[in-house]
Design a protein around this motif. Structure first.
Motif, PDB file in Angstrom:
ATOM      1  N   THR A  26      -4.641   0.103   6.537  1.00 10.56           N
ATOM      2  CA  THR A  26      -4.425  -1.165   5.851  1.00 10.56           C
ATOM      3  C   THR A  26      -4.941  -2.309   6.701  1.00 10.56           C
ATOM      4  N   LEU A  54       2.815   1.920  -3.278  1.00  8.84           N
ATOM      5  CA  LEU A  54       2.020   2.528  -4.346  1.00  8.84           C
ATOM      6  C   LEU A  54       2.057   4.051  -4.240  1.00  8.84           C
ATOM      7  N   ARG A  55       2.079   4.550  -3.012  1.00 10.60           N
ATOM      8  CA  ARG A  55       2.138   6.005  -2.833  1.00 10.60           C
ATOM      9  C   ARG A  55       3.536   6.542  -3.152  1.00 10.60           C
ATOM     10  N   GLY A  65      -4.867   4.084  -1.437  1.00  9.02           N
ATOM     11  CA  GLY A  65      -5.770   4.876  -0.608  1.00  9.02           C
ATOM     12  C   GLY A  65      -5.608   4.647   0.882  1.00  9.02           C
ATOM     13  N   ASP A  79      -3.481  -1.078  -2.306  1.00  9.95           N
ATOM     14  CA  ASP A  79      -4.328   0.102  -2.553  1.00  9.95           C
ATOM     15  C   ASP A  79      -3.633   1.335  -1.979  1.00  9.95           C
ATOM     16  N   ARG A  90     -14.523  -6.274  -1.557  1.00  9.93           N
ATOM     17  CA  ARG A  90     -13.402  -5.342  -1.477  1.00  9.93           C
ATOM     18  C   ARG A  90     -13.923  -3.917  -1.270  1.00  9.93           C
ATOM     19  N   ARG A 138      -8.696  -2.635   6.417  1.00 11.65           N
ATOM     20  CA  ARG A 138      -9.102  -3.247   5.149  1.00 11.65           C
ATOM     21  C   ARG A 138      -8.784  -4.742   5.141  1.00 11.65           C
ATOM     22  N   HIS A 189      -4.487  -6.856  -4.066  1.00 10.55           N
ATOM     23  CA  HIS A 189      -5.278  -6.068  -3.125  1.00 10.55           C
ATOM     24  C   HIS A 189      -4.562  -4.816  -2.628  1.00 10.55           C
ATOM     25  N   ILE A 228     -12.512   3.741   4.496  1.00 10.47           N
ATOM     26  CA  ILE A 228     -12.984   2.701   3.574  1.00 10.47           C
ATOM     27  C   ILE A 228     -14.501   2.749   3.529  1.00 10.47           C
ATOM     28  N   ASP A 286       0.841  -1.209   0.000  1.00  9.35           N
ATOM     29  CA  ASP A 286       0.000   0.000   0.000  1.00  9.35           C
ATOM     30  C   ASP A 286       0.869   1.250   0.000  1.00  9.35           C
ATOM     31  N   ALA A 342     -13.906   0.255  -1.124  1.00 15.82           N
ATOM     32  CA  ALA A 342     -13.243   1.414  -1.710  1.00 15.82           C
ATOM     33  C   ALA A 342     -12.481   2.136  -0.610  1.00 15.82           C
ATOM     34  N   THR A 343     -11.466   2.893  -0.981  1.00 12.06           N
ATOM     35  CA  THR A 343     -10.700   3.661   0.000  1.00 12.06           C
ATOM     36  C   THR A 343     -10.877   5.149  -0.248  1.00 12.06           C
TER      37      THR A 343
END
Length: 288
Positions: A169, A127-128, A162, A160, A182, A172, A158, A200, A124, A184-185
């Motif tokens: 995390t 990704l940022r 967000g 994300d 699943r 989620r 999975h 979420i 997670d 949304a964030t």
């Protein structure tokens, strides 16, 4: 830091919004100490590389991870975890003068070897920091690792961006492990105070959930100038505005053990019965 490796101890540095900043700095300094002492070619990997990339971790690493082309002797230091899997040239990078695996290779290594919650926190966060998921999937597909492939595939599927903190995390992960759809964030919520975002949610069922990090209500929790009372009042106004907009988010605190089951029960109760009946715990995912 280790035999022959030392660090200068500072005093009272601002730790910002990371409550584990001191542990992270200690772990990074340990990596630096190992780097200065190693003579043979090496590349830092796994959670050590994740630290150097600036990724969040669920827990501070107990050892420094390094890839070397030879088998360690029986007298090798116990504070260094050595790996022999080759690192192709296009999976090399350098951070602050230290050789590390690329961000994509780092995430794949973590996903193959760490518990899935720990690996998801890294993914997670990565990704940022610009993680290319397609490239990470290609590295996993080409990996010779025999163990952990299903778990690693799940983590990449999975991940994300967000999730803005390890605890988001965690929330989620709890939902996904329980078999919920699943979420949304950073779900947008228009309010009289402007657009707010909940951690979420499942907009199709009007269900929102937020992790309530109570530590932010302490003075200095988010920096030397942070006022806990002001933060508490700000959060109260925000929550009231969301409620006035017709939403009632489930607010979740940090819990473990049986407390996790209670979180699942509270969230599950908000789903329609026909959806709730489809929930099945994923046996591949251990309890957080």
């Amino acid at each position: 830091m280790r035999h022959g490796g030392y660090r200068t101890v500072g005093g009272g540095a601002d730790q910002g919004s990371d409550p584990h900043a001191a542990e992270r700095r200690l772990a990074v300094d340990h990596v630096r100490a190992v780097h200065r002492q190693l003579v043979a070619p090496h590349v830092f990997s796994h959670e050590s590389a994740a630290l150097l990339w600036g990724c969040a971790l669920w827990r501070a690493p107990a050892r420094t991870h390094v890839v070397q082309g030879y088998r360690a002797s029986g007298r090798a230091a116990a504070d260094v975890a050595r790996h022999r899997t080759p690192v192709p040239a296009d999976q090399h990078a350098e951070i602050d003068g230290m050789p590390v695996t690329s961000l994509e290779r780092t995430v794949v290594d973590c996903a193959l070897t760490m518990p899935p919650l720990d690996a998801l926190v890294v993914a997670d966060s990565a990704l940022r920091h610009g993680l290319d998921l397609g490239e990470a999937r290609a590295i996993l597909a080409g990996s010779r690792a025999r163990n952990g492939r299903r778990r690693a595939t799940w983590v990449l599927e999975h991940a994300d961006a967000g999730a803005q903190s390890p605890w988001e995390t965690w929330l989620r992960y709890v939902c996904l492990r329980a078999g919920m759809p699943r979420p949304a964030t950073q779900v947008p919520v228009p309010t009289r105070l402007g657009e707010m975002h909940c951690d979420i949610g499942w907009p199709e069922w009007g269900l929102l959930a937020e992790f309530d990090g109570r530590s932010k209500y302490r003075d200095g929790a988010l920096g030397a100038a942070h006022d806990g009372t002001t933060e508490l009042l700000r959060e109260k106004r925000r929550y009231e505005a969301i409620r006035e907009a017709g939403h009632d988010p489930v607010r979740v605190l940090a819990v473990g053990g049986a407390g996790v089951d209670q979180v699942v029960q509270r969230l599950a109760a908000r789903f329609p019965p026909d959806v709730r009946r489809t929930f099945r715990v994923n046996p591949m995912l251990p309890p957080p």
